[in-house]
Design an enzyme around this catalytic site. Structure first.
Site, mmCIF file in Angstrom:
data_model
loop_
_atom_site.group_PDB
_atom_site.id
_atom_site.type_symbol
_atom_site.label_atom_id
_atom_site.label_comp_id
_atom_site.label_asym_id
_atom_site.label_seq_id
_atom_site.Cartn_x
_atom_site.Cartn_y
_atom_site.Cartn_z
ATOM 1 C CE LYS A 121 -146.902 -29.492 40.307
ATOM 2 N NZ LYS A 121 -147.417 -28.406 41.184
ATOM 3 C CB SER A 169 -151.227 -28.148 40.281
ATOM 4 O OG SER A 169 -150.040 -27.680 40.909
ATOM 5 C CB SER A 212 -150.008 -26.962 44.053
ATOM 6 O OG SER A 212 -150.967 -26.479 43.161
HETATM 7 N N1 GLN Z 1 -155.069 -24.362 42.873
HETATM 8 C C1 GLN Z 1 -154.239 -23.199 42.780
HETATM 9 C C2 GLN Z 1 -154.200 -22.692 41.365
HETATM 10 O O1 GLN Z 1 -154.778 -23.312 40.518
HETATM 11 C C3 GLN Z 1 -152.883 -23.501 43.313
HETATM 12 C C4 GLN Z 1 -151.928 -24.003 42.323
HETATM 13 C C5 GLN Z 1 -150.548 -24.201 42.854
HETATM 14 O O2 GLN Z 1 -150.316 -24.071 44.056
HETATM 15 N N2 GLN Z 1 -149.638 -24.476 41.938
HETATM 16 O O3 GLN Z 1 -153.615 -21.675 41.079
#
Ligand code: GLN
Length: 485
Positions: A77, A152, A176
């Site tokens: 990532k 994400s 994420s």
């Molecule tokens: N969807 C969550 C957020 O937007 C989780 C993001 C993540 O785990 N990096 O904060």
């Protein structure tokens, strides 16, 4: 069709193929080239990956000792630093920035013979649940390209889903890794807070962030976790607990477990009816197999998403203050009379996307002196209550189960104008990060709309061995079950 069903199978293939690493890297490079429209990769290290494959082939032929991940093809990532390579957190503000060191997890992968094939698209600074917040465009779900892959770490999930690499590393601050794994039908695991070093992981919310693993099966997760876990002088939040040999300790068994589920989770309004039904049927089938599965009250459910968004935006507003147009990446063009404040303002306004700006503003607000106690302190108190609930829960149960996400993958654009609705997609995943326990999403179910969805399993701190064993048992058991959609 995947090239290999597991790392183990791949390594058996390598034993009889002199140029096995090279042909494998070429296979993935072809897949990446044929699936460009998915937008899963921001950069592919074609020449370099082929060269490393050739070196690994030569080492094997020379009879040198082989690493645990010899020849395994990874993608990272775009928030994980890889020395000498660009890293941008899918943000314009890091334009042109090159890592000057390896993340500890990367260092460990390379030391065990891994090949890194490229970096994956993601939501900007890992903020999002759909991968639509990237400065480099949305990622598409390979099962249905009109749908999001989740976020994400959407690009990393799709990279494994579409067989563009064998395993990928993402990051999980509130889901994420697990949420995109659920949307894409792969395994996604976030270990305990402190299991894997965060050194070289671009920070979003430091008391929540963990590197996580996408794979096609539990054995692959186990071996990768074994390699990248462990103490690190560069990250004082990493545990010094010894790292178990997960790859040997994870075995198929018919051990009976004590599972809990939160009643409010399965009764939640936002939960898709069919996901609720299938999860309930599944619970009944676990009971029929001799496991104990019991409902537990969880009155704090309505507070967890607000608590998560207060605390993570507060931490993000502090972490992202370093991107000021001076130290890294993007710097705005200044007008003649612009001063230093104008440089900061313009660079940050032009460099950060809308969602990141929203979170910096929110985080700055909840930390401001007039509101600190009403928001930040309150949220910390809720976090403490959640930790207490968790301690009590795991005195009586081995694991907590739930759906990973309340819906299946939604359409690109469907929720992007409504941040609150998007935030609610995280309702089942943020809990594990708030309390720091390990959690996994395993791809068990298929919805009548044709899309996959998973089961989330959480266990107590540092019980990854148990988590992987349960996951393996449930995945194996499900293969023969009549619940398979
Ligand atoms: N969807 C969550 C957020 O937007 C989780 C993001 C993540 O785990 N990096 O904060």
């Amino acid at each position: 069709m995947s090239a290999y069903s597991s790392i183990k199978e791949y390594q058996q293939f390598l034993a009889f193929n002199n140029d096995g690493c090279r042909t494998t890297v070429q296979y993935y490079l072809n897949n990446i080239a044929n699936n460009k429209q998915l937008n899963a990769f921001l950069e592919v290290y074609e020449t370099e990956a082929l060269q490393r494959a050739a070196e690994l082939d030569a080492e094997r032929m020379a009879g040198k000792p082989l690493g645990k991940l010899h020849g395994v093809v990874f993608a990272l990532k775009d928030v994980i630093c890889y020395k000498g390579h660009q890293v941008s957190a899918s943000s314009k503000i890091l334009e042109g920035f090159t890592s000057i060191y390896n993340a500890t997890a990367v260092e460990k992968l390379l030391a065990e013979g891994a090949i890194i094939i490229g970096r994956n698209n993601c939501d900007e600074f890992a903020m999002g649940s759909s991968n639509e917040n990237s400065a480099f465009g949305a990622v598409k779900n390979a099962i249905d390209e009109s749908r999001v892959p989740g976020g994400s770490s959407g690009g990393s999930a799709v990279a494994v889903q579409a067989d563009l690499c064998m395993v990928s590393l993402g990051s999980d601050t509130g889901g994420s890794v697990r949420q995109p794994a659920d949307f894409c039908g792969v395994v996604g695991m976030k270990p305990s807070y402190g299991r894997i070093s965060r050194y070289g992981l671009i920070a979003y919310a430091s008391s929540f962030d963990q590197i996580g693993i996408f794979s096609k099966n539990i054995d692959d997760t186990a071996i990768v976790l074994e390699v990248i876990s462990g103490s690190d002088d560069f990250d004082s939040t990493v545990s010094v607990k010894p790292v178990p040999e997960y790859s040997n300790e994870v075995v198929v068994s018919d051990k009976k477990y004590r599972f809990a589920y939160f009643k409010e989770v399965l009764e939640h309004d936002g939960l898709d009816k069919e996901i609720a039904e299938k999860t309930k049927e599944y619970i009944a089938s676990l009971q029929a197999q001799g496991h104990i599965v019991e409902a537990v009250d969880f009155s704090l459910l309505p507070y967890i998403v607000p608590t998560y968004y207060i605390l993570t935006t507060a931490e993000a507003s502090s972490n992202l203050s370093r991107f000021d147009g001076v130290k890294f990446g993007y710097r705005a063009k200044l007008a003649k009379n612009d001063d230093l404040t104008a440089l900061y303002k313009k660079s940050r306004s032009e460099g950060f996307g809308k969602e990141v700006q929203r979170r910096i503003l929110l985080g700055t607000f909840v930390l401001s002196s007039g509101y600190f106690d009403a928001y930040f302190t309150k949220a910390q108190q809720v976090r403490r209550l959640l930790c207490n609930t968790t301690d009590d829960l795991f005195k009586n149960y081995d694991a907590l189960i739930s759906p990973t996400v309340p819906t299946t993958a939604f359409k690109i654009g469907e929720k992007s104008d409504d941040p609150i609705e998007m935030y609610l997609a995280d309702i089942y995943t943020v809990y594990a990060n708030l309390v720091g326990v390990p959690a996994i999403s395993i791809p068990l179910f298929k919805h009548s709309n044709g899309l996959p969805f998973g089961l989330q399993i959480m266990v107590n701190h540092f019980e990854e061995t148990k988590l992987l064993n349960i996951s393996k048992q449930l995945l194996e058991g499900f293969k023969n079950s009549n619940l398979k959609g």
